[in-house]
Design a protein around this motif. Structure first.
Motif, PDB file in Angstrom:
ATOM      1  N   HIS A   1      19.595   0.069  29.566  1.00  0.00           N
ATOM      2  CA  HIS A   1      18.183  -0.528  28.609  1.00  0.00           C
ATOM      3  C   HIS A   1      17.586  -1.158  29.779  1.00  0.00           C
ATOM      4  O   HIS A   1      16.454  -1.240  29.473  1.00  0.00           O
ATOM      5  N   GLU A   2      18.329  -1.879  30.450  1.00  0.00           N
ATOM      6  CA  GLU A   2      17.596  -2.829  31.618  1.00  0.00           C
ATOM      7  C   GLU A   2      16.810  -1.863  32.534  1.00  0.00           C
ATOM      8  O   GLU A   2      15.837  -2.206  33.057  1.00  0.00           O
ATOM      9  N   TYR A   3      17.193  -0.755  32.862  1.00  0.00           N
ATOM     10  CA  TYR A   3      16.806   0.279  33.993  1.00  0.00           C
ATOM     11  C   TYR A   3      16.513   1.625  33.293  1.00  0.00           C
ATOM     12  O   TYR A   3      17.332   2.464  33.592  1.00  0.00           O
ATOM     13  N   PRO A   4      15.722   1.763  32.327  1.00  0.00           N
ATOM     14  CA  PRO A   4      15.524   3.302  31.628  1.00  0.00           C
ATOM     15  C   PRO A   4      15.103   4.193  32.397  1.00  0.00           C
ATOM     16  O   PRO A   4      15.363   5.354  32.127  1.00  0.00           O
ATOM     17  N   LYS A   5      14.532   4.102  33.551  1.00  0.00           N
ATOM     18  CA  LYS A   5      14.082   5.154  34.405  1.00  0.00           C
ATOM     19  C   LYS A   5      14.515   5.368  35.823  1.00  0.00           C
ATOM     20  O   LYS A   5      14.302   6.326  36.251  1.00  0.00           O
ATOM     21  N   LEU A   6      15.716   4.513  36.032  1.00  0.00           N
ATOM     22  CA  LEU A   6      16.387   4.857  37.260  1.00  0.00           C
ATOM     23  C   LEU A   6      17.440   5.923  37.072  1.00  0.00           C
ATOM     24  O   LEU A   6      17.809   5.992  36.229  1.00  0.00           O
ATOM     25  N   LEU A   7      17.377   6.552  38.297  1.00  0.00           N
ATOM     26  CA  LEU A   7      18.454   7.525  38.447  1.00  0.00           C
ATOM     27  C   LEU A   7      19.744   6.881  38.776  1.00  0.00           C
ATOM     28  O   LEU A   7      19.839   5.643  39.161  1.00  0.00           O
ATOM     29  N   ASP A   8      20.924   7.416  38.664  1.00  0.00           N
ATOM     30  CA  ASP A   8      22.206   7.000  39.120  1.00  0.00           C
ATOM     31  C   ASP A   8      22.389   6.440  40.528  1.00  0.00           C
ATOM     32  O   ASP A   8      22.822   5.546  40.608  1.00  0.00           O
ATOM     33  N   VAL A   9      21.547   7.107  41.436  1.00  0.00           N
ATOM     34  CA  VAL A   9      21.809   6.723  42.847  1.00  0.00           C
ATOM     35  C   VAL A   9      20.863   5.249  42.894  1.00  0.00           C
ATOM     36  O   VAL A   9      21.232   4.632  43.823  1.00  0.00           O
ATOM     37  N   GLU A  10      19.865   5.141  42.111  1.00  0.00           N
ATOM     38  CA  GLU A  10      19.079   4.133  42.195  1.00  0.00           C
ATOM     39  C   GLU A  10      20.133   2.839  41.430  1.00  0.00           C
ATOM     40  O   GLU A  10      19.895   1.662  41.909  1.00  0.00           O
ATOM     41  N   LEU A  11      20.565   3.212  40.314  1.00  0.00           N
ATOM     42  CA  LEU A  11      21.522   2.122  39.895  1.00  0.00           C
ATOM     43  C   LEU A  11      22.784   1.484  40.696  1.00  0.00           C
ATOM     44  O   LEU A  11      23.027   0.561  40.522  1.00  0.00           O
ATOM     45  N   LEU A  12      23.105   2.512  41.467  1.00  0.00           N
ATOM     46  CA  LEU A  12      24.001   2.081  42.420  1.00  0.00           C
ATOM     47  C   LEU A  12      23.622   0.918  43.371  1.00  0.00           C
ATOM     48  O   LEU A  12      24.187   0.088  43.606  1.00  0.00           O
ATOM     49  N   ARG A  13      22.280   1.250  43.682  1.00  0.00           N
ATOM     50  CA  ARG A  13      21.692   0.477  44.677  1.00  0.00           C
ATOM     51  C   ARG A  13      21.450  -0.920  43.937  1.00  0.00           C
ATOM     52  O   ARG A  13      21.668  -2.354  44.746  1.00  0.00           O
ATOM     53  N   GLU A  14      21.046  -0.933  42.604  1.00  0.00           N
ATOM     54  CA  GLU A  14      20.688  -2.028  42.090  1.00  0.00           C
ATOM     55  C   GLU A  14      21.892  -3.053  41.454  1.00  0.00           C
ATOM     56  O   GLU A  14      21.858  -4.033  41.426  1.00  0.00           O
ATOM     57  N   LYS A  15      23.112  -2.421  41.333  1.00  0.00           N
ATOM     58  CA  LYS A  15      23.987  -2.874  40.615  1.00  0.00           C
ATOM     59  C   LYS A  15      25.372  -2.984  41.471  1.00  0.00           C
ATOM     60  O   LYS A  15      26.154  -3.901  41.567  1.00  0.00           O
ATOM     61  N   VAL A  16      25.614  -1.922  41.779  1.00  0.00           N
ATOM     62  CA  VAL A  16      27.075  -1.724  42.564  1.00  0.00           C
ATOM     63  C   VAL A  16      27.161  -2.307  43.872  1.00  0.00           C
ATOM     64  O   VAL A  16      28.230  -2.960  44.257  1.00  0.00           O
ATOM     65  N   TRP A  17      26.226  -1.925  44.759  1.00  0.00           N
ATOM     66  CA  TRP A  17      26.194  -2.345  46.146  1.00  0.00           C
ATOM     67  C   TRP A  17      26.200  -3.905  45.970  1.00  0.00           C
ATOM     68  O   TRP A  17      26.928  -4.523  46.896  1.00  0.00           O
ATOM     69  N   PRO A  18      25.478  -4.508  45.465  1.00  0.00           N
ATOM     70  CA  PRO A  18      25.436  -6.097  45.356  1.00  0.00           C
ATOM     71  C   PRO A  18      26.584  -6.721  44.847  1.00  0.00           C
ATOM     72  O   PRO A  18      27.129  -7.484  45.365  1.00  0.00           O
ATOM     73  N   LEU A  19      27.356  -5.813  43.914  1.00  0.00           N
ATOM     74  CA  LEU A  19      28.745  -6.346  43.456  1.00  0.00           C
ATOM     75  C   LEU A  19      29.906  -6.302  44.397  1.00  0.00           C
ATOM     76  O   LEU A  19      30.524  -7.143  44.551  1.00  0.00           O
ATOM     77  N   LEU A  20      29.746  -5.083  44.932  1.00  0.00           N
ATOM     78  CA  LEU A  20      31.021  -4.625  45.993  1.00  0.00           C
ATOM     79  C   LEU A  20      30.600  -5.224  47.393  1.00  0.00           C
ATOM     80  O   LEU A  20      31.729  -5.598  48.319  1.00  0.00           O
ATOM     81  N   LEU A  21      29.597  -5.127  47.795  1.00  0.00           N
ATOM     82  CA  LEU A  21      29.123  -5.217  49.166  1.00  0.00           C
ATOM     83  C   LEU A  21      28.400  -6.517  49.481  1.00  0.00           C
ATOM     84  O   LEU A  21      27.829  -6.594  50.790  1.00  0.00           O
ATOM     85  N   GLN A  22      27.620  -6.993  48.339  1.00  0.00           N
ATOM     86  CA  GLN A  22      26.894  -8.076  48.652  1.00  0.00           C
ATOM     87  C   GLN A  22      25.445  -7.783  49.336  1.00  0.00           C
ATOM     88  O   GLN A  22      24.895  -8.612  49.932  1.00  0.00           O
ATOM     89  N   THR A  23      25.144  -6.565  49.062  1.00  0.00           N
ATOM     90  CA  THR A  23      23.694  -6.075  49.602  1.00  0.00           C
ATOM     91  C   THR A  23      23.153  -4.878  48.783  1.00  0.00           C
ATOM     92  O   THR A  23      23.937  -4.318  48.133  1.00  0.00           O
TER      93      THR A  23
END
Length: 366
Positions: free
Chosen positions: A265-287
């Motif tokens: 709902h926050e990012y309805p238009k983003l692809l999965d690879v873009e969501l990784l950039r927005e959510k997962v990399w900051p969580l696991l890698l702080q970037t």
């Protein structure tokens, strides 16, 4: 789309014993083999038809020189930014060779008349036929030199390809732009060798993300990922086919990740690879700077999950995120609207080989 014939170098196949090994390394070894006569200069400018036939597929495209101004004016769309270190490496290799050994792969919206013309012009005996045992593929090259056929191809491309999309070769294109700026007086440097394959002749596969996390405990990583995903263990891993799902590999275990509804709902238009950039990399890698973080590397999805599992077995400090493929229409829609995907978002098949058609940038090579 404006296209031009060009004078190419073609390999002397009688001098080449093992095509797989020879052409695989040619982007580095061309300066070694060219002085020994492994390539012959074509006397006249020509277009080249490039056909790749596998066990269950056949694709035929057109290789032509395209003025760089067409790209700079925005009629050739990119969908990825380049990775700086890779761009520098390719720029160095281009300068050492003085030649482009592989075209930039462009795709365009399918057109029956243009495809029929390519079929017609590839009906005769090819100039080159190369068997690649490792991939069980046959690659064929036809030279189109006669004035009537050259004119017909130029007319068809002008009429039926108003815009094109880079499928493979973002770094090659970037290097050619830099090279053109270094040689403003060179006509050949102001063009780029491109291969046009219709969208219906290409298949697209994902790139997987390998992330180096060092020493970690699996429960800790899963707990962190649970912030954004619903996580389910699976016994038989498979590459996901629909948006919103990823396959995750960690220490010889596999999980299905599904984005939580709050993320979608926050990012309805983003692809999965873009969501990784927005959510997962900051969580696991702080970037979120995927392009410049050496802890993130890429694994071609076309290689399959068995090889990926072996990679994870050899490197227990790695985890793997496997998103679904971005299909060609989606890529065209994003790129045509000026959008950019994260690096290494698509892997297109079939793959052209280095060195079957070479575009010389220096007169000494001819």
């Amino acid at each position: 789309m404006q296209v031009r014939p060009f004078a190419a170098l073609l390999p002397r196949l009688s001098m080449i014993e093992g095509p797989d090994a020879f052409f695989e390394t040619l982007k580095e070894t061309f300066p070694q083999f060219h002085p020994k006569g492994y390539f012959k200069a074509q006397p006249d400018p020509a277009f080249y038809l490039y056909q790749i036939e596998g066990s269950n597929s056949k694709a035929t495209g057109l290789i032509a020189a395209v003025p760089l101004e067409v790209y700079q004016e925005g009629r050739i769309h990119r969908h990825e930014r380049t990775i700086p270190v890779q761009e520098r490496q390719q720029q160095m290799l281009l300068a050492e060779r003085g030649a482009a050994v592989k075209p930039v792969l462009l795709t365009y919206r399918k057109n029956h008349e243009l495809n029929e013309l390519l079929v017609k012009l590839s009906a005769g005996k090819p100039e080159l036929t190369v068997e690649f045992p490792r991939s069980a593929e046959t690659h064929r090259i036809w030279a189109v030199e006669d004035a009537a056929s050259v004119k017909a191809l130029q007319k068809a491309c002008n009429q039926f390809i108003p815009e094109a999309f880079i499928a493979d070769g973002h770094h090659r294109m970037a290097c050619q732009v830099v090279n053109a700026s270094l040689h403003p007086g060179s006509k050949v440097a102001q063009q780029v060798m491109c291969a046009f394959f219709s969208e219906d002749q290409l298949s697209v596969f994902p790139f997987f993300r390998l992330v180096e996390l060092g020493n970690f405990r699996t429960p800790d990583i899963l707990d962190q990922l649970g912030t954004f995903f619903t996580i389910r263990p699976i016994e038989h891993p498979a590459i996901p086919s629909q948006k919103g799902q990823l396959l995750f590999g960690i220490k010889q275990q596999w999980y299905r990740l599904e984005w939580q509804q709050a993320v979608l709902h926050e990012y309805p238009k983003l692809l999965d690879v873009e969501l990784l950039r927005e959510k997962v990399w900051p969580l696991l890698l702080q970037t979120s700077d995927e392009r410049n973080d050496p802890r993130i590397t890429y694994f071609e999805g076309v290689k399959g999950l068995d090889l990926l599992a072996e990679k994870l077995r050899q490197r227990p400090d790695l985890v793997a995120f496997c998103p679904p493929a971005v299909d060609v229409p989606t890529m065209m829609h994003i790129a045509g609207g000026g959008g950019i995907l994260p690096p290494k978002s698509t892997w297109f098949e079939p793959r052209m080989r280095n060195g079957l058609v070479i575009y010389p940038l220096e007169s000494r090579l001819m």
